[in-house]
Design an enzyme around this catalytic site. Structure first.
Site, PDB file in Angstrom:
ATOM      1  N   TRP A   1       0.836  -1.203   0.000  1.00  0.00           N
ATOM      2  CA  TRP A   1       0.000   0.000   0.000  1.00  0.00           C
ATOM      3  C   TRP A   1       0.870   1.251   0.000  1.00  0.00           C
ATOM      4  O   TRP A   1       0.531   2.256  -0.627  1.00  0.00           O
ATOM      5  CB  TRP A   1      -0.897   0.011   1.241  1.00  0.00           C
ATOM      6  CG  TRP A   1      -1.680   1.267   1.421  1.00  0.00           C
ATOM      7  CD1 TRP A   1      -2.878   1.581   0.853  1.00  0.00           C
ATOM      8  CD2 TRP A   1      -1.325   2.413   2.221  1.00  0.00           C
ATOM      9  NE1 TRP A   1      -3.291   2.834   1.254  1.00  0.00           N
ATOM     10  CE2 TRP A   1      -2.359   3.364   2.089  1.00  0.00           C
ATOM     11  CE3 TRP A   1      -0.242   2.713   3.048  1.00  0.00           C
ATOM     12  CZ2 TRP A   1      -2.329   4.597   2.749  1.00  0.00           C
ATOM     13  CZ3 TRP A   1      -0.209   3.934   3.702  1.00  0.00           C
ATOM     14  CH2 TRP A   1      -1.248   4.854   3.550  1.00  0.00           C
ATOM     15  N   HIS A   2       1.996   1.214   0.705  1.00  0.00           N
ATOM     16  CA  HIS A   2       2.856   2.383   0.780  1.00  0.00           C
ATOM     17  C   HIS A   2       3.546   2.674  -0.552  1.00  0.00           C
ATOM     18  O   HIS A   2       3.893   3.823  -0.831  1.00  0.00           O
ATOM     19  CB  HIS A   2       3.920   2.206   1.868  1.00  0.00           C
ATOM     20  CG  HIS A   2       3.398   2.429   3.248  1.00  0.00           C
ATOM     21  ND1 HIS A   2       2.705   1.467   3.954  1.00  0.00           N
ATOM     22  CD2 HIS A   2       3.450   3.520   4.066  1.00  0.00           C
ATOM     23  CE1 HIS A   2       2.361   1.958   5.139  1.00  0.00           C
ATOM     24  NE2 HIS A   2       2.792   3.192   5.233  1.00  0.00           N
ATOM     25  N   GLY A   3       3.755   1.654  -1.367  1.00  0.00           N
ATOM     26  CA  GLY A   3       4.397   1.887  -2.651  1.00  0.00           C
ATOM     27  C   GLY A   3       4.653   0.595  -3.391  1.00  0.00           C
ATOM     28  O   GLY A   3       4.872  -0.447  -2.775  1.00  0.00           O
TER      29      GLY A   3
END
Length: 615
Positions: free
Chosen positions: A404-406
């Site tokens: 989700w962060h990257g």
């Protein structure tokens, strides 16, 4: 009049170089005008909500330009889907609408956030050479005569936050936890409320929607608390986060080989404080600004570096996101009840992605070997199956949280390390203190021998880490030979230190490449992480450490001050918040002005954007 036109044109136009940031004076000018107008009709609920909705849209436009269209689409689509889900007469129709909602939201998020990631997988799998194409930029160029690049996809600010918030709204309606809001303006205000729009916290519908239909009420003490949170957040952001970033952390991460092992390690710990001060500082300001208008946002941080275990850390860090993953991912996967189809599906998908992106048969063999070992162990020890599936769900949740962060390797590794830390800690505490002492000693001895022969920096770091753990366990064993009394404060300090150190080392992969274009993040992140590990794990010049510590006395001082404040007892922090909130209002204003004046003395010419804007 001719002089005013360019001025107002600048105010109402989007400039990528000057987004509306909480740390900029013109944001507070913007908020002063909004607050003044807000006070005129704050008791007229529909008008108040509609006004704040359009204000929030303007705020997002000043931050993201034409990507405002994505936010408007998300508002309209999820408002009507929520209505359709609630009014559906059959279970099948409800399921169809909620599935459609999840698909639309995830597709929108995936297009902007994971296009590079998916194309890397496809190109590696089929040997193709596909490149991203920004359909949104192409459409914008035709409609608005802009010149946006179509061969680059830029992530809209805050898209992950408002997408997850929209999904939870529709899912909660499906689960009969909330009812849909009355009109589009109310829902638009809920989804786009500007203090938390671009970096959270993620606000749950059941907590915020009831506030839409209540008159604004701001008691005297709440006003003081709101001012305190704003000043506190600015201090965290400008004095701690920006100071550490511009004066030290960024320099080391940009060129790790130019700095010693001591400096690399100091930068890593300083970044751990920086990212906390940055993100929690944003949250503090958002909570304070919202509270001034009578709205209460959820707590997003609870002194996370006081955590005794990696699992507890994630109960204290980015609470709105962690609880979102728990309620909408971990529990549906099976939680601590067992494993379902989703558990095995996501584990298989993540393993496949890791194998494809690594391009290594050794990685494939290691993953398959691990799965085979778990399967055999579960077969011959049926009592362990629930423990295994619970930790599989936890690991899956952490890996998807990292993703989700990257969409790059560094975030996958970061998420995997956090999941690994949680699982290992749960297994570790099951064994006796004698077994743990033997295991840590053996690991330290083996890694020390290997490191001495080949000088591998990573093995050296593991040897030191396991050695420290062994010394702590051995000291505990010796202490209990003479007394059965426990020193609780020492137990807490030891576990807090170990947890903080572990979390800090995982941040190496979070920071390395996190502020880069996805097309180059994988390569640069791995290169940065490798160089920093090399410097930290290579023998240090111990004679020079004292001189370097004195050279970086300001950095060490800010870091030490930040950690001391962070580790203060909660009841003491509550006490001085209440003391400030109970002061006469003129005294509060004077102290706040003095505090802000001092804070802005630390501000650099090039203001740093909030780290979580990129997520």
């Amino acid at each position: 009049m001719e002089q005013l036109i360019p001025y107002f044109t600048k105010i109402f136009s989007f400039d990528e170089a000057t987004p509306l940031l909480f740390t900029q004076f013109y944001f507070w000018g913007f908020f002063a005008i909004v607050f003044a107008v807000f006070t005129l009709f704050h008791k007229k609920l529909l008008l108040r909500n509609a006004f704040l909705f359009f204000v929030s849209l303007f705020f997002y436009y000043k931050t993201s330009g034409s990507y405002l269209c994505i936010l408007v689409f998300t508002v309209i689509a999820n408002f009507f889907v929520g209505k359709f889900v609630y009014n559906s007469k059959t279970v099948a129709t409800k399921k169809a609408w909620i599935v459609a909602s999840v698909i639309v939201n995830l597709f929108t998020l995936s297009y902007f956030k994971y296009a590079y990631f998916f194309l890397d997988v496809i190109n590696d799998l089929f040997g193709t050479d596909l490149h991203v194409y920004n359909f949104f930029a192409a459409a914008s160029n035709k409609m608005f005569a802009t010149n946006s690049l179509v061969d680059t996809i830029v992530l809209p600010v805050g898209i992950s936050f408002f997408t997850f918030q929209a999904m939870s709204y529709c899912i909660d309606i499906y689960r009969n936890k909330v009812k849909p809001v009355n009109n589009l303006f109310d829902f638009g205000f809920y989804l786009t409320f500007f203090p938390q729009l671009v970096a959270g916290p993620i606000v749950r519908a059941d907590k915020f929607i009831p506030q839409l239909y209540k008159e604004t009420y701001l008691p005297r003490r709440s006003f003081g608390i709101a001012v305190f949170w704003i000043v506190n957040g600015l201090a965290k952001k400008i004095i701690m986060s920006d100071y550490l970033s511009t004066n030290f952390v960024d320099r080391v991460f940009d060129n790790p080989l130019l700095f010693s092992g001591f400096e690399n390690l100091l930068a890593l710990f300083a970044y751990s404080l920086q990212v906390y001060a940055d993100f929690s500082g944003y949250t503090d300001i958002a909570i304070g600004v919202a509270l001034l208008m009578g709205f209460r946002l959820p707590r997003n941080f609870n002194s996370p570096y006081k955590a005794l275990t990696p699992t507890e850390f994630w109960r204290r860090w980015h609470i709105s996101f962690s609880s979102w993953l728990r309620d909408y991912l971990y529990i549906p996967l099976g939680g601590n009840r067992g494993a379902g189809f989703g558990t095995f599906f996501w584990i298989a998908m993540i393993a496949l992605i890791c194998i494809i992106l690594s391009g290594s048969w050794m990685v494939a063999a290691a993953i398959l070997g691990l799965f085979a070992y778990i399967a055999v162990y579960a077969k011959f020890k049926p009592g362990s199956r629930k423990f295994i599936t619970t930790n599989m769900n936890a690991m899956t949740t952490q890996l998807l949280g990292g993703l989700w962060h990257g969409a790059s390797w560094n975030f996958m590794i970061w998420g995997g390390l956090n999941g690994f830390g949680q699982v290992v800690n749960k297994i570790w505490v099951k064994y006796s203190i004698q077994t743990r002492a033997i295991a840590s000693f053996v690991l330290c001895a083996v890694c020390s021998i290997i490191a001495k022969h080949n000088g591998d920096p990573l093995i050296t770091i593991i040897a030191v880490w396991s050695g420290v753990i062994f010394v702590g366990i051995y000291a505990n064993m010796v202490y209990h030979l003479f007394t059965q009394k426990t020193m609780h404060w020492l137990y807490v300090a030891w576990n807090v230190t170990l947890t903080f150190t572990f979390i800090t080392f995982t941040r190496l992969f979070f920071r390395a490449g996190s502020n880069l274009d996805p097309a180059e993040a994988n390569e640069v992140a791995w290169d940065t992480a490798t160089k920093m590990i090399t410097q930290i794990g290579t023998p240090w010049n111990t004679h020079a450490i004292g001189a370097m510590a004195w050279e970086y006395k300001n950095i060490i001082g800010v870091f030490a001050l930040g950690m001391i404040i962070h580790w203060l007892p909660d009841h003491f922090k509550r006490w001085y918040r209440v003391v400030f909130a109970s002061m006469p209002r003129p005294l509060q204003v004077i102290l706040a002005c003095v505090g802000i004046f001092v804070i802005y003395q630390f501000m650099s010419a090039d203001s740093q954007p909030f780290i979580y804007f990129q997520f």
